[in-house]
Scaffold this motif. Structure first.
Motif, PDB file in Angstrom:
ATOM      1  N   GLU A  80      80.594   3.874 -17.611  1.00 31.55           N
ATOM      2  CA  GLU A  80      80.881   5.135 -16.936  1.00 31.55           C
ATOM      3  C   GLU A  80      82.374   5.342 -16.712  1.00 31.55           C
ATOM      4  N   ARG A  81      83.199   4.775 -17.594  1.00 27.92           N
ATOM      5  CA  ARG A  81      84.643   4.938 -17.501  1.00 27.92           C
ATOM      6  C   ARG A  81      85.227   5.223 -18.871  1.00 27.92           C
ATOM      7  N   LEU A  82      86.267   6.056 -18.864  1.00 22.23           N
ATOM      8  CA  LEU A  82      87.058   6.271 -20.063  1.00 22.23           C
ATOM      9  C   LEU A  82      88.316   5.426 -19.962  1.00 22.23           C
ATOM     10  N   LEU A  83      88.693   4.798 -21.060  1.00 27.37           N
ATOM     11  CA  LEU A  83      89.885   3.970 -21.126  1.00 27.37           C
ATOM     12  C   LEU A  83      90.867   4.634 -22.078  1.00 27.37           C
ATOM     13  N   VAL A  84      92.059   4.928 -21.582  1.00 19.72           N
ATOM     14  CA  VAL A  84      93.084   5.614 -22.366  1.00 19.72           C
ATOM     15  C   VAL A  84      94.315   4.733 -22.411  1.00 19.72           C
ATOM     16  N   ALA A  85      94.850   4.515 -23.620  1.00 21.08           N
ATOM     17  CA  ALA A  85      96.081   3.749 -23.809  1.00 21.08           C
ATOM     18  C   ALA A  85      97.019   4.562 -24.695  1.00 21.08           C
ATOM     19  N   HIS A  86      98.306   4.596 -24.355  1.00 26.01           N
ATOM     20  CA  HIS A  86      99.267   5.354 -25.156  1.00 26.01           C
ATOM     21  C   HIS A  86     100.672   4.937 -24.779  1.00 26.01           C
ATOM     22  N   GLY A  87     101.639   5.275 -25.654  1.00 29.83           N
ATOM     23  CA  GLY A  87     103.050   5.016 -25.391  1.00 29.83           C
ATOM     24  C   GLY A  87     103.625   3.966 -26.321  1.00 29.83           C
ATOM     25  N   LEU A  88     104.779   4.260 -26.907  1.00 30.19           N
ATOM     26  CA  LEU A  88     105.451   3.292 -27.769  1.00 30.19           C
ATOM     27  C   LEU A  88     106.365   2.375 -26.961  1.00 30.19           C
ATOM     28  N   LEU A  89     107.216   2.945 -26.105  1.00 27.37           N
ATOM     29  CA  LEU A  89     108.089   2.121 -25.278  1.00 27.37           C
ATOM     30  C   LEU A  89     107.412   1.777 -23.960  1.00 27.37           C
ATOM     31  N   ASP A  90     107.067   2.799 -23.183  1.00 24.87           N
ATOM     32  CA  ASP A  90     106.303   2.580 -21.949  1.00 24.87           C
ATOM     33  C   ASP A  90     104.822   2.636 -22.295  1.00 24.87           C
ATOM     34  N   ARG A  91     104.198   1.470 -22.432  1.00 23.40           N
ATOM     35  CA  ARG A  91     102.784   1.399 -22.785  1.00 23.40           C
ATOM     36  C   ARG A  91     101.952   1.557 -21.526  1.00 23.40           C
ATOM     37  N   ARG A  92     101.108   2.600 -21.481  1.00 22.12           N
ATOM     38  CA  ARG A  92     100.304   2.886 -20.306  1.00 22.12           C
ATOM     39  C   ARG A  92      98.830   2.758 -20.648  1.00 22.12           C
ATOM     40  N   ARG A  93      98.084   2.151 -19.731  1.00 22.95           N
ATOM     41  CA  ARG A  93      96.638   1.976 -19.892  1.00 22.95           C
ATOM     42  C   ARG A  93      95.979   2.503 -18.633  1.00 22.95           C
ATOM     43  N   ARG A  94      95.136   3.520 -18.800  1.00 23.04           N
ATOM     44  CA  ARG A  94      94.503   4.177 -17.660  1.00 23.04           C
ATOM     45  C   ARG A  94      92.997   4.036 -17.745  1.00 23.04           C
ATOM     46  N   SER A  95      92.377   3.925 -16.582  1.00 20.47           N
ATOM     47  CA  SER A  95      90.925   3.876 -16.464  1.00 20.47           C
ATOM     48  C   SER A  95      90.477   5.106 -15.683  1.00 20.47           C
ATOM     49  N   ILE A  96      89.638   5.939 -16.299  1.00 13.27           N
ATOM     50  CA  ILE A  96      89.232   7.210 -15.704  1.00 13.27           C
ATOM     51  C   ILE A  96      87.727   7.177 -15.432  1.00 13.27           C
ATOM     52  N   PRO A  97      87.299   7.095 -14.184  1.00 17.92           N
ATOM     53  CA  PRO A  97      85.862   7.127 -13.896  1.00 17.92           C
ATOM     54  C   PRO A  97      85.278   8.498 -14.261  1.00 17.92           C
ATOM     55  N   LEU A  98      84.187   8.507 -14.987  1.00 20.66           N
ATOM     56  CA  LEU A  98      83.551   9.769 -15.369  1.00 20.66           C
ATOM     57  C   LEU A  98      83.078  10.538 -14.138  1.00 20.66           C
ATOM     58  N   GLY A  99      82.690   9.814 -13.086  1.00 21.19           N
ATOM     59  CA  GLY A  99      82.228  10.483 -11.880  1.00 21.19           C
ATOM     60  C   GLY A  99      83.320  11.236 -11.142  1.00 21.19           C
ATOM     61  N   ARG A 100      84.606  10.940 -11.462  1.00 19.15           N
ATOM     62  CA  ARG A 100      85.706  11.630 -10.799  1.00 19.15           C
ATOM     63  C   ARG A 100      86.150  12.875 -11.547  1.00 19.15           C
ATOM     64  N   ILE A 101      85.751  13.029 -12.799  1.00 22.54           N
ATOM     65  CA  ILE A 101      86.167  14.185 -13.581  1.00 22.54           C
ATOM     66  C   ILE A 101      85.453  15.426 -13.048  1.00 22.54           C
ATOM     67  N   GLN A 102      86.233  16.471 -12.766  1.00 25.26           N
ATOM     68  CA  GLN A 102      85.701  17.706 -12.210  1.00 25.26           C
ATOM     69  C   GLN A 102      85.628  18.838 -13.232  1.00 25.26           C
ATOM     70  N   ALA A 103      86.512  18.822 -14.213  1.00 22.70           N
ATOM     71  CA  ALA A 103      86.544  19.886 -15.218  1.00 22.70           C
ATOM     72  C   ALA A 103      87.278  19.371 -16.445  1.00 22.70           C
ATOM     73  N   VAL A 104      86.965  19.974 -17.588  1.00 21.85           N
ATOM     74  CA  VAL A 104      87.637  19.661 -18.857  1.00 21.85           C
ATOM     75  C   VAL A 104      88.072  20.981 -19.470  1.00 21.85           C
ATOM     76  N   SER A 105      89.285  21.021 -20.009  1.00 18.36           N
ATOM     77  CA  SER A 105      89.803  22.258 -20.581  1.00 18.36           C
ATOM     78  C   SER A 105      90.439  21.992 -21.934  1.00 18.36           C
ATOM     79  N   ALA A 106      90.361  22.994 -22.805  1.00 15.13           N
ATOM     80  CA  ALA A 106      91.033  22.985 -24.102  1.00 15.13           C
ATOM     81  C   ALA A 106      92.176  23.980 -24.038  1.00 15.13           C
ATOM     82  N   GLN A 107      93.379  23.535 -24.389  1.00 17.54           N
ATOM     83  CA  GLN A 107      94.565  24.373 -24.327  1.00 17.54           C
ATOM     84  C   GLN A 107      95.103  24.604 -25.729  1.00 17.54           C
ATOM     85  N   GLU A 108      95.247  25.877 -26.086  1.00 14.09           N
ATOM     86  CA  GLU A 108      95.742  26.262 -27.410  1.00 14.09           C
ATOM     87  C   GLU A 108      97.045  27.022 -27.231  1.00 14.09           C
ATOM     88  N   GLY A 109      98.166  26.344 -27.510  1.00 11.77           N
ATOM     89  CA  GLY A 109      99.469  26.960 -27.358  1.00 11.77           C
ATOM     90  C   GLY A 109      99.765  27.976 -28.442  1.00 11.77           C
TER      91      GLY A 109
END
Length: 540
Positions: A267-296
């Motif tokens: 029930e968690r999403l794991l996100v990792a990114h960054g070349l110099l500053d490597r960041r690893r985030r854990s996102i509980p699905l139960g905390r997500i309130q909304a999802v949006s798609a942005q088209e610039g």
């Protein structure tokens, strides 16, 4: 777990972090002072650095953290002692960051977030622990949120996974891999990003720094090599600056989102990114309130979009916060949502049901929404261009035409943007819309320079309302609004100038769900934000 200290590298890392904000002033002072032969400030600076290192060393010695069966306890402070206690069942996310300087010392940073967190500092932050210790802490803190696991084997079987043997599992080996960002997608994300504005600001700061550091005669020598001023020269300079800012924006995107990887672990999403500053985030699905798609504006012609999420009580203070996926094709959005966040897998930008939008009689209101401010600005500028020279002539006697370059027609310059404002309004009227599917998910689309399509489950709406001013009531129009629990961008969504009957119908359809999800009443005890009962309102 016995009380532990951070890695001794924390002393140096924290001192560098404090001095980083003084880097530019120290550089200017060093160049200017050295040229005059004044070096006394170097001794003072060395004493301050030595004092800071000693203070950091004492703070490191006093800082202790301990994980028990029920809580995370942190003790710190030199003169004023501080003790923080975080119940393990309230831990929502454990993020791991790794900067180049931390990588040099072989340590990482750990950020612990709880449901009480918001934008800003995390509840607990460890800036220097070893990678093995960080993974062990993450698993200890996250394990309290999971069901009881099977007993750990008494015999270490090499064929068993690390998790079964009680050993820390590397971040990149956890859960199911959903997607990795390819090199082509990364470059496309940078080329179409909206970071050109910040890049231009960096150019301005760099120019100001050079102006303070370089001798005055340096600019005079540069001017002698520049040909006479002309429109062609101005266009060339603007082109060079624009291309440079665009390349800088691409480089910034590559450094931020390089190696982007999305995984799902229960029930968690794991996100990792960054070349110099490597960041690893854990996102509980139960905390997500909304999802949006942005088209610039640059991405829409190529059928590209970025996915973001809104999370409740999750402290985020970086520009990349809330990014679910940096860039993908519109026809791939629905598939990624089904794999990553199934509860939000309503069709967003790849077809699906039609959107209900504002009626034709609301078109004029959309067209004029951005025109009225331009007309007001032009009126004020016109008045200033006429009255200011007269006031200066009356105030300073004997002064004729104090501002020869200022002419009344300058006040009409804002009117040149009226066609752009009208086009923006027409696009907003055409693309604004909403729909409510059978699963109780509200999908809201707002157009303009950036088209944003947001999906919100009905149970995530903390409150909703309908506004109707006298002018809207005369045209039988109304505006709908809603709010979710969000620690990122405010958590508000809205639809302007809908048909009044349609707006109040939407308000009624988003009322309390007669058949709530199983376990919804236990949300608060499980650490999730309880869903507030949306209020209802009757049409006046």
């Amino acid at each position: 777990m016995a009380p532990s200290r951070q890695h001794p590298a924390w002393i140096f890392l924290s001192a560098v972090q404090q001095l980083r904000g003084l880097a530019i002033p120290l550089l200017v002072l060093l160049v200017g002072g050295g040229r005059r032969g004044e070096g006394w400030f170097l001794g003072v600076g060395a004493l301050l650095v030595l004092f800071g290192l000693v203070a950091r060393g004492l703070a490191w010695w006093q800082f202790r953290y301990e994980v028990s069966e029920r809580e995370l306890r942190v003790r710190s402070g030199l003169l004023a002692k501080q003790e923080r206690v975080v119940p393990l069942e309230r831990v929502q996310a454990v993020d791991i960051d790794e900067t180049p300087l931390q990588r040099l010392f072989g340590v990482v940073g750990v950020r612990v977030e709880t449901a009480a967190g918001g934008a800003g500092a995390p509840d607990v932050s460890l800036q220097a622990v070893t990678r093995t210790e960080a993974e062990r802490l993450r698993q200890l803190l996250v394990a309290a949120r999971r069901p009881a696991a099977a007993p750990t084997p008494d015999v270490a079987d090499p064929g068993l996974p690390d998790a079964a043997l009680g050993r820390p599992v590397p971040f990149g080996a956890q859960g199911e891999l959903i997607r990795r960002l390819s090199g082509g997608e990364l470059l496309a994300a940078g080329a179409t990003s909206g970071r050109i504005g910040p890049a231009l600001a960096i150019f301005g700061v760099a120019f100001q720094l050079l102006d303070d550091v370089l001798p005055e005669d340096s600019w005079e020598r540069v001017v002698t090599f520049v040909p006479g001023w002309s429109i062609r020269g101005a266009v060339a300079i603007a082109l060079v600056v624009g291309v440079g800012a665009w390349l800088l924006a691409i480089g910034s995107t590559v450094l931020t989102f390089g190696g982007f990887e999305l995984r799902r672990d229960g029930e968690r999403l794991l996100v990792a990114h960054g070349l110099l500053d490597r960041r690893r985030r854990s996102i509980p699905l139960g905390r997500i309130q909304a999802v949006s798609a942005q088209e610039g504006l640059l991405r829409r012609p190529f059928g590209l979009a970025a996915l973001r999420f809104e999370s409740a009580g999750y402290g985020q203070d970086r520009a990349e916060s809330g990014i679910l996926w940096p860039l993908l094709r519109r026809d791939q959005v629905d598939d990624l949502l089904r794999r990553a966040v199934p509860g939000y897998a309503a069709p967003l930008v790849a077809g699906g049901a039609e959107f209900a939008g504002p009626p034709p009689r609301a078109r004029v209101r959309y067209l004029m929404a951005d025109v009225w401010p331009l007309l007001g600005t032009a009126l004020l500028a016109l008045a200033a261009s006429i009255l200011l020279p007269r006031w200066l002539e009356a105030t300073f006697t004997g002064v004729r035409d104090p501002l020869p370059w200022l002419r009344p027609w300058w006040g009409l310059v804002p009117l040149a943007l009226v066609p752009v404002a009208l086009l923006q309004g027409a696009v907003r009227w055409r693309e604004t819309g909403w729909r409510l599917d059978s699963a109780g998910r509200l999908v809201v689309r707002n157009g303009g320079l950036v088209r944003v399509t947001t999906v919100v489950p009905r149970r995530r709406l903390q409150r909703r309302w309908v506004d109707q001013n006298p002018l809207q009531r005369r045209s039988d129009l109304a505006s709908f609004g809603g709010a979710i629990a969000s620690g990122l961008t405010g958590g508000r969504l809205g639809l302007d100038h809908l048909d009044a009957g349609q707006a109040f119908e939407l308000l009624a359809r988003l009322g309390p769900d007669p058949s709530p999800e199983p376990g919804a009443l236990l949300a608060e005890t499980e650490g999730e934000v309880p869903d507030a009962q949306p209020h209802t309102a009757e049409r006046p």
